[in-house]
Design an enzyme around this catalytic site. Structure first.
Site, PDB file in Angstrom:
ATOM      1  N   LYS A  31       0.848  -1.196   0.000  1.00 49.45           N
ATOM      2  CA  LYS A  31       0.000   0.000   0.000  1.00 49.45           C
ATOM      3  C   LYS A  31       0.881   1.242   0.000  1.00 49.45           C
ATOM      4  O   LYS A  31       1.772   1.385   0.823  1.00 49.45           O
ATOM      5  CB  LYS A  31      -0.919   0.029   1.216  1.00 49.45           C
ATOM      6  CG  LYS A  31      -1.836   1.262   1.274  1.00 49.45           C
ATOM      7  CD  LYS A  31      -2.821   1.174   2.418  1.00 49.45           C
ATOM      8  CE  LYS A  31      -2.221   1.606   3.753  1.00 49.45           C
ATOM      9  NZ  LYS A  31      -1.958   3.085   3.818  1.00 49.45           N
ATOM     10  N   ASP A  58      -3.412   4.369  -1.991  1.00 52.54           N
ATOM     11  CA  ASP A  58      -4.341   4.792  -0.941  1.00 52.54           C
ATOM     12  C   ASP A  58      -4.301   6.310  -0.771  1.00 52.54           C
ATOM     13  O   ASP A  58      -3.668   6.832   0.145  1.00 52.54           O
ATOM     14  CB  ASP A  58      -3.950   4.072   0.357  1.00 52.54           C
ATOM     15  CG  ASP A  58      -4.793   4.484   1.562  1.00 52.54           C
ATOM     16  OD1 ASP A  58      -5.957   4.872   1.360  1.00 52.54           O
ATOM     17  OD2 ASP A  58      -4.275   4.412   2.692  1.00 52.54           O
ATOM     18  N   LYS A  60      -7.320   8.240  -0.975  1.00 51.45           N
ATOM     19  CA  LYS A  60      -8.584   8.652  -0.346  1.00 51.45           C
ATOM     20  C   LYS A  60      -9.135   9.944  -0.965  1.00 51.45           C
ATOM     21  O   LYS A  60      -9.411  10.916  -0.266  1.00 51.45           O
ATOM     22  CB  LYS A  60      -8.410   8.843   1.162  1.00 51.45           C
ATOM     23  CG  LYS A  60      -7.904   7.625   1.922  1.00 51.45           C
ATOM     24  CD  LYS A  60      -7.796   7.931   3.414  1.00 51.45           C
ATOM     25  CE  LYS A  60      -7.306   6.754   4.218  1.00 51.45           C
ATOM     26  NZ  LYS A  60      -5.855   6.500   4.022  1.00 51.45           N
ATOM     27  N   ASP A  63     -13.393  15.206  -3.082  1.00 53.98           N
ATOM     28  CA  ASP A  63     -13.520  16.555  -3.607  1.00 53.98           C
ATOM     29  C   ASP A  63     -14.824  16.614  -4.399  1.00 53.98           C
ATOM     30  O   ASP A  63     -15.616  15.667  -4.367  1.00 53.98           O
ATOM     31  CB  ASP A  63     -12.303  16.897  -4.479  1.00 53.98           C
ATOM     32  CG  ASP A  63     -11.953  18.383  -4.444  1.00 53.98           C
ATOM     33  OD1 ASP A  63     -12.871  19.207  -4.638  1.00 53.98           O
ATOM     34  OD2 ASP A  63     -10.770  18.714  -4.217  1.00 53.98           O
ATOM     35  N   THR A 117     -10.084   3.498  10.771  1.00 54.08           N
ATOM     36  CA  THR A 117      -9.999   2.598  11.927  1.00 54.08           C
ATOM     37  C   THR A 117      -9.416   3.294  13.153  1.00 54.08           C
ATOM     38  O   THR A 117      -9.373   2.712  14.231  1.00 54.08           O
ATOM     39  CB  THR A 117      -9.160   1.347  11.605  1.00 54.08           C
ATOM     40  OG1 THR A 117      -7.933   1.744  10.977  1.00 54.08           O
ATOM     41  CG2 THR A 117      -9.930   0.430  10.668  1.00 54.08           C
ATOM     42  N   ARG A 209       2.885  -1.229  10.728  1.00 50.72           N
ATOM     43  CA  ARG A 209       3.980  -1.227  11.695  1.00 50.72           C
ATOM     44  C   ARG A 209       4.357  -2.593  12.268  1.00 50.72           C
ATOM     45  O   ARG A 209       5.550  -2.833  12.520  1.00 50.72           O
ATOM     46  CB  ARG A 209       3.654  -0.224  12.811  1.00 50.72           C
ATOM     47  CG  ARG A 209       3.850   1.210  12.355  1.00 50.72           C
ATOM     48  CD  ARG A 209       3.216   2.232  13.260  1.00 50.72           C
ATOM     49  NE  ARG A 209       1.765   2.254  13.127  1.00 50.72           N
ATOM     50  CZ  ARG A 209       1.005   3.249  13.571  1.00 50.72           C
ATOM     51  NH1 ARG A 209       1.556   4.278  14.192  1.00 50.72           N
ATOM     52  NH2 ARG A 209      -0.299   3.206  13.398  1.00 50.72           N
TER      53      ARG A 209
END
Length: 230
Positions: A31, A58, A60, A63, A117, A209
């Site tokens: 990603k 990614d 997002k 607009d 999340t 992570r």
């Protein structure tokens, strides 16, 4: 997009990413988010594609419909495997996003973010002024995304089961917030293990992570992959 854990490449430079990826001897699903894309641009995506990796871009997008449609026309030429928009942009915006993508690209999947999340129910009510449960808010956006003709949503695994029940198992549920047992929660709030995500109906999981900051990223990835596919 292959059904492998998607590794979130939350790095600041191409050099850091290449150093990280050199630790693996297989093709991955990765990603690329705003942090990396804004530093490295479209050229770096092409270099990752040449290495055989599947790419979830990614960004997002959120607009006015025309702007998102034109932006998607540009992203379509990058030939990534998965892109996304924010469902909060509305039905028309999502329809135009798909139209812009399909103008030059028939294959890239397009999904919509429901609620991050990292969002808690208190934030949903107090900051977004959405006076429902997180589950109801996410399901509402999932219905809207399905109506717009998109391929699925980004949600937490905790909502995946509800979405599958209403919109079917083939509707993509791409779920961040994945943490192996004992891993640090960090800034994620609505989290599960890879095993639980699979049971709850996630079609794809995103892990950052716990892999990228591991002392042995390749081993951590294999453990998570086995948990997810097992």
């Amino acid at each position: 997009m292959r059904n492998l854990p998607i590794i979130a490449l939350d790095f600041k430079s191409a050099e850091e990413v290449n150093t990280f990826l050199d630790q693996f001897d297989e093709e991955l699903c990765v990603k690329i988010g705003m942090e990396l894309f804004y530093q490295t641009g479209p050229e770096f995506i092409q270099s990752l594609k040449k290495r055989g990796h599947d790419i979830f871009l990614d960004l997002k997008l959120h607009d006015i419909p025309n702007t998102v449609s034109k932006a998607m026309e540009g992203l379509a030429r990058l030939d990534v495997d998965l892109v996304n928009v924010h469902a909060a942009g509305g039905l028309k915006m999502m329809e135009e996003a798909k139209k812009g993508l399909r103008k030059y690209n028939p294959d890239t999947k397009i999904i919509a973010v429901t609620q991050l999340t990292s969002t808690t129910e208190a934030q949903l009510r107090e900051e977004q002024n959405i006076q429902t449960s997180i589950e109801e808010a996410v399901l509402h956006y999932a219905r809207l995304t399905h109506k717009a003709g998109l391929d699925g949503v980004v949600c937490s695994p905790l909502e995946a089961e509800l979405i599958s029940q209403e919109l079917g198992p083939e509707f993509m549920k791409v779920t961040p917030g994945i943490r192996p047992k004992g891993a640090a929660q960090n800034d994620q709030q609505r989290i599960t293990t890879p095993e639980d995500a699979k049971v709850l109906g996630s079609t794809h999981i995103v892990v950052g992570r716990p892999i990228t900051q591991s002392d042995d990223p390749a081993s951590s990835y294999q453990n998570i992959k086995e948990s997810w596919l097992g």
